[in-house]
Design a protein around this motif. Structure first.
Motif, PDB file in Angstrom:
ATOM      1  N   ARG A  48       0.835  -1.204   0.000  1.00  0.00           N
ATOM      2  CA  ARG A  48       0.000   0.000   0.000  1.00  0.00           C
ATOM      3  C   ARG A  48       0.869   1.253   0.000  1.00  0.00           C
ATOM      4  N   ASP A  49       1.931   1.241   0.814  1.00  0.00           N
ATOM      5  CA  ASP A  49       2.835   2.389   0.865  1.00  0.00           C
ATOM      6  C   ASP A  49       3.521   2.602  -0.483  1.00  0.00           C
ATOM      7  N   LEU A  50       3.953   1.522  -1.105  1.00  0.00           N
ATOM      8  CA  LEU A  50       4.592   1.626  -2.415  1.00  0.00           C
ATOM      9  C   LEU A  50       3.640   2.199  -3.453  1.00  0.00           C
ATOM     10  N   ALA A  51       2.380   1.743  -3.434  1.00  0.00           N
ATOM     11  CA  ALA A  51       1.392   2.253  -4.387  1.00  0.00           C
ATOM     12  C   ALA A  51       1.145   3.746  -4.165  1.00  0.00           C
ATOM     13  N   GLU A  52       1.085   4.176  -2.903  1.00  0.00           N
ATOM     14  CA  GLU A  52       0.891   5.602  -2.608  1.00  0.00           C
ATOM     15  C   GLU A  52       2.076   6.430  -3.098  1.00  0.00           C
ATOM     16  N   ARG A  53       3.290   5.928  -2.908  1.00  0.00           N
ATOM     17  CA  ARG A  53       4.473   6.652  -3.374  1.00  0.00           C
ATOM     18  C   ARG A  53       4.478   6.776  -4.890  1.00  0.00           C
ATOM     19  N   LYS A  54       4.115   5.706  -5.583  1.00  0.00           N
ATOM     20  CA  LYS A  54       4.055   5.757  -7.038  1.00  0.00           C
ATOM     21  C   LYS A  54       2.992   6.737  -7.506  1.00  0.00           C
ATOM     22  N   ARG A  55       1.834   6.730  -6.838  1.00  0.00           N
ATOM     23  CA  ARG A  55       0.764   7.662  -7.198  1.00  0.00           C
ATOM     24  C   ARG A  55       1.237   9.104  -7.021  1.00  0.00           C
ATOM     25  N   TYR A  56       1.887   9.394  -5.882  1.00  0.00           N
ATOM     26  CA  TYR A  56       2.366  10.738  -5.610  1.00  0.00           C
ATOM     27  C   TYR A  56       3.382  11.175  -6.672  1.00  0.00           C
ATOM     28  N   THR A  57       4.308  10.286  -7.018  1.00  0.00           N
ATOM     29  CA  THR A  57       5.308  10.600  -8.034  1.00  0.00           C
ATOM     30  C   THR A  57       4.647  10.873  -9.381  1.00  0.00           C
ATOM     31  N   ARG A  58       3.659  10.058  -9.723  1.00  0.00           N
ATOM     32  CA  ARG A  58       2.944  10.254 -10.988  1.00  0.00           C
ATOM     33  C   ARG A  58       2.234  11.605 -10.996  1.00  0.00           C
ATOM     34  N   GLU A  59       1.615  11.978  -9.881  1.00  0.00           N
ATOM     35  CA  GLU A  59       0.952  13.284  -9.805  1.00  0.00           C
ATOM     36  C   GLU A  59       1.949  14.423  -9.940  1.00  0.00           C
ATOM     37  N   GLN A  60       3.119  14.281  -9.324  1.00  0.00           N
ATOM     38  CA  GLN A  60       4.132  15.329  -9.432  1.00  0.00           C
ATOM     39  C   GLN A  60       4.597  15.494 -10.872  1.00  0.00           C
ATOM     40  N   ARG A  61       4.801  14.381 -11.572  1.00  0.00           N
ATOM     41  CA  ARG A  61       5.202  14.468 -12.987  1.00  0.00           C
ATOM     42  C   ARG A  61       4.126  15.153 -13.816  1.00  0.00           C
ATOM     43  N   GLU A  62       2.864  14.828 -13.561  1.00  0.00           N
ATOM     44  CA  GLU A  62       1.772  15.449 -14.308  1.00  0.00           C
ATOM     45  C   GLU A  62       1.701  16.945 -14.034  1.00  0.00           C
ATOM     46  N   ARG A  63       1.930  17.349 -12.789  1.00  0.00           N
ATOM     47  CA  ARG A  63       1.919  18.782 -12.450  1.00  0.00           C
ATOM     48  C   ARG A  63       3.040  19.523 -13.166  1.00  0.00           C
ATOM     49  N   LYS A  64       4.230  18.922 -13.174  1.00  0.00           N
ATOM     50  CA  LYS A  64       5.361  19.564 -13.863  1.00  0.00           C
ATOM     51  C   LYS A  64       5.090  19.672 -15.357  1.00  0.00           C
ATOM     52  N   ARG A  65       4.540  18.605 -15.929  1.00  0.00           N
ATOM     53  CA  ARG A  65       4.234  18.607 -17.354  1.00  0.00           C
ATOM     54  C   ARG A  65       3.192  19.687 -17.673  1.00  0.00           C
ATOM     55  N   ALA A  66       2.168  19.800 -16.819  1.00  0.00           N
ATOM     56  CA  ALA A  66       1.135  20.814 -17.034  1.00  0.00           C
ATOM     57  C   ALA A  66       1.719  22.222 -16.905  1.00  0.00           C
ATOM     58  N   ALA A  67       2.642  22.419 -15.963  1.00  0.00           N
ATOM     59  CA  ALA A  67       3.265  23.738 -15.800  1.00  0.00           C
ATOM     60  C   ALA A  67       4.108  24.087 -17.022  1.00  0.00           C
ATOM     61  N   LYS A  68       4.825  23.123 -17.566  1.00  0.00           N
ATOM     62  CA  LYS A  68       5.632  23.377 -18.763  1.00  0.00           C
ATOM     63  C   LYS A  68       4.744  23.714 -19.955  1.00  0.00           C
ATOM     64  N   GLU A  69       3.633  23.011 -20.093  1.00  0.00           N
ATOM     65  CA  GLU A  69       2.684  23.288 -21.179  1.00  0.00           C
ATOM     66  C   GLU A  69       2.102  24.680 -21.035  1.00  0.00           C
ATOM     67  N   ALA A  70       1.800  25.087 -19.804  1.00  0.00           N
ATOM     68  CA  ALA A  70       1.243  26.424 -19.576  1.00  0.00           C
ATOM     69  C   ALA A  70       2.280  27.500 -19.912  1.00  0.00           C
ATOM     70  N   ASP A  71       3.557  27.249 -19.607  1.00  0.00           N
ATOM     71  CA  ASP A  71       4.614  28.219 -19.923  1.00  0.00           C
ATOM     72  C   ASP A  71       4.818  28.329 -21.439  1.00  0.00           C
ATOM     73  N   ARG A  72       4.702  27.225 -22.136  1.00  0.00           N
ATOM     74  CA  ARG A  72       4.880  27.263 -23.583  1.00  0.00           C
ATOM     75  C   ARG A  72       3.758  28.049 -24.255  1.00  0.00           C
ATOM     76  N   ARG A  73       2.566  27.926 -23.732  1.00  0.00           N
ATOM     77  CA  ARG A  73       1.424  28.625 -24.323  1.00  0.00           C
ATOM     78  C   ARG A  73       1.441  30.116 -24.048  1.00  0.00           C
ATOM     79  N   SER A  74       2.123  30.511 -22.983  1.00  0.00           N
ATOM     80  CA  SER A  74       2.140  31.935 -22.605  1.00  0.00           C
ATOM     81  C   SER A  74       3.046  32.756 -23.496  1.00  0.00           C
TER      82      SER A  74
END
Length: 74
Positions: A48-74
């Motif tokens: 369960r702990d491993l799954a939570e860590r993977k989920r958190y890491t995946r969310e962080q990658r998605e946030r960074k990707r979304a921030a980069k996309e927002a910067d490119r559009r600006s």
């Protein structure tokens, strides 16, 4: 082996007391379930702990990707 019948030992092996202490105070090796976590409950908590860590890491990658996309559009 030496001439007097005693086995030759390496310098780091220790003497009679160390052999006795290791044999009698260390206890038997416990290897059953050592890698898996000991008990079924511990394994489930680890999974369960491993799954939570993977989920958190995946969310962080998605946030960074979304921030980069927002910067490119600006």
């Amino acid at each position: 082996m030496s001439d007097d019948g005693s086995a030759t030992r390496s310098p780091g092996e220790g003497g009679r007391f160390m052999r006795w202490a290791f044999r009698h105070l260390a206890g038997p090796p416990e290897v059953e379930g050592a890698v898996q976590g000991g008990s079924a409950e511990a394994r489930e908590l680890w999974k369960r702990d491993l799954a939570e860590r993977k989920r958190y890491t995946r969310e962080q990658r998605e946030r960074k990707r979304a921030a980069k996309e927002a910067d490119r559009r600006s």
